[in-house]
Design a protein around this motif. Structure first.
Motif, PDB file in Angstrom:
ATOM      1  N   VAL A  95      47.248  46.413  40.980  1.00 45.08           N
ATOM      2  CA  VAL A  95      45.887  46.278  40.443  1.00 45.08           C
ATOM      3  C   VAL A  95      45.455  44.820  40.625  1.00 45.08           C
ATOM      4  O   VAL A  95      46.132  43.912  40.153  1.00 45.08           O
ATOM      5  CB  VAL A  95      45.838  46.647  38.943  1.00 45.08           C
ATOM      6  CG1 VAL A  95      44.425  46.459  38.397  1.00 45.08           C
ATOM      7  CG2 VAL A  95      46.326  48.077  38.737  1.00 45.08           C
ATOM      8  N   VAL A  96      44.370  44.632  41.337  1.00 49.41           N
ATOM      9  CA  VAL A  96      43.860  43.273  41.545  1.00 49.41           C
ATOM     10  C   VAL A  96      42.574  43.126  40.739  1.00 49.41           C
ATOM     11  O   VAL A  96      41.657  43.923  40.884  1.00 49.41           O
ATOM     12  CB  VAL A  96      43.562  43.018  43.039  1.00 49.41           C
ATOM     13  CG1 VAL A  96      43.009  41.618  43.253  1.00 49.41           C
ATOM     14  CG2 VAL A  96      44.805  43.247  43.880  1.00 49.41           C
ATOM     15  N   GLN A  97      42.525  42.136  39.865  1.00 45.99           N
ATOM     16  CA  GLN A  97      41.281  41.838  39.155  1.00 45.99           C
ATOM     17  C   GLN A  97      40.859  40.445  39.571  1.00 45.99           C
ATOM     18  O   GLN A  97      41.630  39.500  39.464  1.00 45.99           O
ATOM     19  CB  GLN A  97      41.510  41.900  37.650  1.00 45.99           C
ATOM     20  CG  GLN A  97      41.992  43.283  37.240  1.00 45.99           C
ATOM     21  CD  GLN A  97      42.178  43.396  35.752  1.00 45.99           C
ATOM     22  OE1 GLN A  97      41.194  43.455  35.008  1.00 45.99           O
ATOM     23  NE2 GLN A  97      43.415  43.396  35.317  1.00 45.99           N
ATOM     24  N   THR A  98      39.632  40.361  40.059  1.00 45.09           N
ATOM     25  CA  THR A  98      39.245  39.082  40.654  1.00 45.09           C
ATOM     26  C   THR A  98      37.755  38.820  40.472  1.00 45.09           C
ATOM     27  O   THR A  98      36.939  39.746  40.415  1.00 45.09           O
ATOM     28  CB  THR A  98      39.634  39.059  42.158  1.00 45.09           C
ATOM     29  OG1 THR A  98      39.263  37.812  42.719  1.00 45.09           O
ATOM     30  CG2 THR A  98      38.995  40.184  42.949  1.00 45.09           C
ATOM     31  N   ASP A 121      30.304  33.555  40.673  1.00 44.89           N
ATOM     32  CA  ASP A 121      29.717  34.897  40.526  1.00 44.89           C
ATOM     33  C   ASP A 121      29.640  35.296  39.043  1.00 44.89           C
ATOM     34  O   ASP A 121      30.478  34.886  38.241  1.00 44.89           O
ATOM     35  CB  ASP A 121      30.566  35.945  41.263  1.00 44.89           C
ATOM     36  CG  ASP A 121      30.320  35.900  42.766  1.00 44.89           C
ATOM     37  OD1 ASP A 121      29.569  34.986  43.212  1.00 44.89           O
ATOM     38  OD2 ASP A 121      30.899  36.735  43.478  1.00 44.89           O
ATOM     39  N   ALA A 122      28.639  36.156  38.758  1.00 37.96           N
ATOM     40  CA  ALA A 122      28.428  36.569  37.368  1.00 37.96           C
ATOM     41  C   ALA A 122      29.379  37.687  36.957  1.00 37.96           C
ATOM     42  O   ALA A 122      29.652  37.893  35.785  1.00 37.96           O
ATOM     43  CB  ALA A 122      26.977  37.037  37.182  1.00 37.96           C
ATOM     44  N   LYS A 166      34.078  42.024  32.743  1.00 34.50           N
ATOM     45  CA  LYS A 166      34.973  41.292  31.834  1.00 34.50           C
ATOM     46  C   LYS A 166      36.007  40.423  32.560  1.00 34.50           C
ATOM     47  O   LYS A 166      36.662  39.595  31.944  1.00 34.50           O
ATOM     48  CB  LYS A 166      35.713  42.284  30.915  1.00 34.50           C
ATOM     49  CG  LYS A 166      34.789  43.026  29.958  1.00 34.50           C
ATOM     50  CD  LYS A 166      35.555  43.786  28.903  1.00 34.50           C
ATOM     51  CE  LYS A 166      36.414  44.913  29.474  1.00 34.50           C
ATOM     52  NZ  LYS A 166      35.627  46.033  30.072  1.00 34.50           N
ATOM     53  N   VAL A 167      36.163  40.659  33.855  1.00 37.23           N
ATOM     54  CA  VAL A 167      37.196  39.933  34.606  1.00 37.23           C
ATOM     55  C   VAL A 167      36.893  38.432  34.636  1.00 37.23           C
ATOM     56  O   VAL A 167      35.758  38.025  34.889  1.00 37.23           O
ATOM     57  CB  VAL A 167      37.299  40.481  36.045  1.00 37.23           C
ATOM     58  CG1 VAL A 167      38.210  39.618  36.898  1.00 37.23           C
ATOM     59  CG2 VAL A 167      37.775  41.916  36.020  1.00 37.23           C
ATOM     60  N   SER A 168      37.894  37.618  34.375  1.00 42.63           N
ATOM     61  CA  SER A 168      37.658  36.163  34.371  1.00 42.63           C
ATOM     62  C   SER A 168      37.802  35.598  35.788  1.00 42.63           C
ATOM     63  O   SER A 168      38.388  36.237  36.663  1.00 42.63           O
ATOM     64  CB  SER A 168      38.616  35.477  33.401  1.00 42.63           C
ATOM     65  OG  SER A 168      39.905  36.010  33.536  1.00 42.63           O
ATOM     66  N   PRO A 169      37.263  34.392  36.024  1.00 41.89           N
ATOM     67  CA  PRO A 169      37.297  33.811  37.371  1.00 41.89           C
ATOM     68  C   PRO A 169      38.730  33.653  37.892  1.00 41.89           C
ATOM     69  O   PRO A 169      39.653  33.423  37.112  1.00 41.89           O
ATOM     70  CB  PRO A 169      36.640  32.440  37.189  1.00 41.89           C
ATOM     71  CG  PRO A 169      35.859  32.533  35.926  1.00 41.89           C
ATOM     72  CD  PRO A 169      36.585  33.503  35.057  1.00 41.89           C
TER      73      PRO A 169
END
Ligand code: ADP
Ligand code: MG
Length: 616
Positions: free
Chosen positions: A136-139, A144-145, A165-168
């Protein structure tokens, strides 16, 4: 809304192999992910320079490793540049690297074999599927907003969905396979980071529950600008890469840009390391690809004659997962090698202009560098210019250029004498004729000198010849005439040579007259092209059989009063016992001068005593 997208055909093929094979070397996934995270931080650092609106808010850039035993996940997180939707689809759905399409075509279909190939080629992010059955990649891309969630089990497709909700930055969550649960172990992670990623320039932090620990030393010193590095930092780094305690004699830090890009931070120690002459010693060089450690077992990266050079080479022109075989085959390595050799020799050349400074180096590593005159390479002349020798002129070090600059009118040859003890060599009778003519002779007293003189036989058009085999020059350059008192007539010479040959039959191969001696009546030499007596002694000392011992030639000084007397006796054919005894004594004494053992020491000392009795 969640989209389901198919992997590019090549990726699907690679993933199919990766998922289904048990690859023993699967630990490489970690350095691939850390390397990507480190790149992402590098990119953000650069982006901030160009777009000040991205300026840092709060957290320092770093890479986190978060094992979660309950969930059986390992997460690699960075707060670098991040990815947007297009990036995700383009970078984590295709193989963009050049040459990879052909690579995938070359896969055979045998999964085990193909896996080994993939392991060597390096599949970057896709290596995750060696240890995980779900990734799982959260990016979220810097600036970006909103962010994205990418998810895949590696089989055919991946899903992608917006997630506010994903943080930078990027977090990669690996749902570990049963066989890969040891990657949850902090000890294992610590070991792998130290092993492969120690020099990544961002902190790699292990988050184990509430505890945080930075695993790497983050000291990729070579990536910094020279101006920002102190001498003490260079020294510390030298000591850590070279396992040394001294200060480097030379520090060479440069970035090569051209056919191949690489950064080199190289050192020459001040003192020779203890294992310099162990036959299995390799160069103490480390290879990095993009700050990730690859190997320090690189016999082909530096020629043997420069094996005292230590340090680090970092290049982006090799894949991270480059294999041993590939390192041996790739032209990248030979190009880097050529660049390194060129650079090191030209730096040495600069330092060689300061004799006191250069002497430190020469006395530590000269005998190694001289191997370069002997090993095949294209730099013989450059190496020759860096060599220093003892000579009959003074006590100091002499270069070929010094020697050539002092050559006598009419002298066309560079002369040398080999041996093992300088003081004994200075008194060698073979030097007499040269001293009488004021001709300098190089005194070569290292074993390696016996070898390079066989193959490096010319310097700038001047032949390099052993004094034993000197001919023309000595005829052309007159000796100080006051020293020549007598000369044998042609008939005397013929008679004397015949007689000596007869007496010493079985001991020597030939007898000849010479102008090269002044004080000594006779001397021993070996013919050109055969082993010198010094080399024979070296071989004997190392228990090397010398089945083909060289022919010995006894040279007779045609200007020596003793030989004149002996020739007269031979011609008048009287007292043959005295003649024989004298010839034997001369022969034994020539062996002694040469440092050779006597076959019959008793005969020698008896004859000597008899002679002394007569004299008294
Ligand atoms: P490579 O690093 O050789 O380009 P990878 O398969 O390792 O190949 O990665 C593919 C691409 O995915 C990278 O070039 C980068 O654009 C993107 N990428 C991978 N991991 C990250 C990350 N942590 N942050 C940002 N981009 C990433
Ligand atoms: Mg990568």
């Amino acid at each position: 809304m969640t989209e389901q997208i198919a992997f590019q055909a090549e990726v699907a093929k690679v993933l199919d192999i990766v998922i289904h094979s048990l690859y023993s070397n699967n630990e490489i996934f970690l350095r691939e992910l850390i390397s990507n995270a480190s790149d992402a931080c590098d990119k953000l650092r650069y982006a901030r320079l160009v777009h000040p609106e991205l300026a840092a808010q709060g957290e320092e850039m770093k890479i986190e490793l978060i094992p979660n035993k309950q969930a059986r996940t390992l997460t690699v997180r960075d707060n670098g540049i991040g990815m947007n939707r297009d990036d995700l689809i383009n970078h984590l759905g295709t193989i963009a690297r050049s040459g990879s399409a052909e690579f995938v075509k070359s896969l055979s279909g045998d999964k085990q074999k193909d896996m080994a190939l993939i392991g060597q080629f390096g599949v970057g992010f896709y290596a995750s599927f060696m240890v995980a059955d779900k990734v799982v990649v959260q990016t979220r891309k810097a600036g970006d907003a909103s962010g994205w969630r990418w998810e895949s089990e590696g089989a055919g497709t991946f899903s992608i969905a917006e997630d506010k909700k994903v943080s930078p930055g990027t977090s990669i969550e690996l749902h570990l396979k049963k066989e890969a649960l040891d990657y949850l172990d902090p000890l294992r992670l610590r070991y792998l980071v130290r092993q492969y990623s120690d020099h990544v320039s961002w902190p790699i932090v292990l988050k184990d529950g509430k505890q945080e620990e930075t695993l790497n030393s983050a000291s990729a010193l070579w990536t910094r600008h020279k101006a920002d590095i102190t001498e003490a930092q260079y020294r510390d780094f030298y000591q850590s890469v070279s396992h040394a305690f001294d200060a480097p004699w030379m520090t060479l830090h440069y970035k090569a840009e051209g056919v191949i890009d690489y950064t080199a931070l190289l050192f020459i120690p001040e003192k020779p390391p203890f294992n310099l002459f162990q036959p299995d010693r390799q160069t103490a060089l480390q290879l990095y690809v993009n700050r990730v450690f690859i190997s320090d077992d690189l016999p082909d990266l530096m020629p043997h004659f420069l094996r005292f050079v230590t340090g680090v080479i970092d290049t982006n022109d090799l894949p991270l997962n480059v294999s041993r075989e590939m390192l041996q085959k790739t032209p990248v390595m030979s190009k880097i090698k050529a660049g390194l050799v060129h650079r090191i020799l030209s730096e040495l050349k600069k330092r060689a202009d300061q004799p006191d400074d250069y002497q430190t180096f020469w006395e530590s590593f000269g005998i190694v560098l001289k191997e370069g005159l002997y090993e095949p390479n294209d730099q013989k002349e450059d190496i020759a210019n860096l060599c220093r020798f003892r000579s009959t002129v003074g006590e100091g070090w002499v270069s070929f250029a010094d020697y050539v600059g002092r050559m006598k009118d009419g002298q066309e040859t560079i002369y040398y004498l080999t041996g093992s003890d300088l003081e004994t060599m200075r008194h060698n009778p073979q030097l007499e004729g040269f001293a009488a003519r004021g001709i300098e002779v190089l005194l070569l007293n290292e074993p390696i000198d016996e070898f390079w003189t066989q193959t490096f036989t010319e310097y700038k058009g001047k032949k390099i010849v052993s004094v034993m085999h000197a001919r023309q020059d000595l005829d052309k350059i007159p000796a100080d005439p006051s020293k020549t008192t007598v000369t044998l007539t042609t008939e005397e010479e013929a008679a004397l040579m015949g007689e000596v040959k007869q007496i010493l039959k079985g001991e020597i191969g030939d007898v000849q007259m010479t102008d090269r001696l002044t004080k000594s009546p006779v001397a021993l030499i070996t013919p050109e092209g055969q082993m010198s007596m010094n080399l024979e002694r070296l071989m004997r000392a190392h228990h090397q059989p010398t089945a083909f011992a060289s022919t010995r030639i006894l040279e007779i000084n045609r200007h020596h009063p003793l030989m004149k007397k002996l020739a007269e006796m031979v011609q008048s054919k009287k007292d043959s016992a005295a003649i024989a005894e004298t010839v034997w004594l001369l022969y034994d004494q020539s062996l002694v001068t040469e440092g050779e053992p006597l076959k019959d020491p008793a005969r020698f000392s008896e004859a000597l005593v008899r002679l002394m009795m007569q004299g008294l």
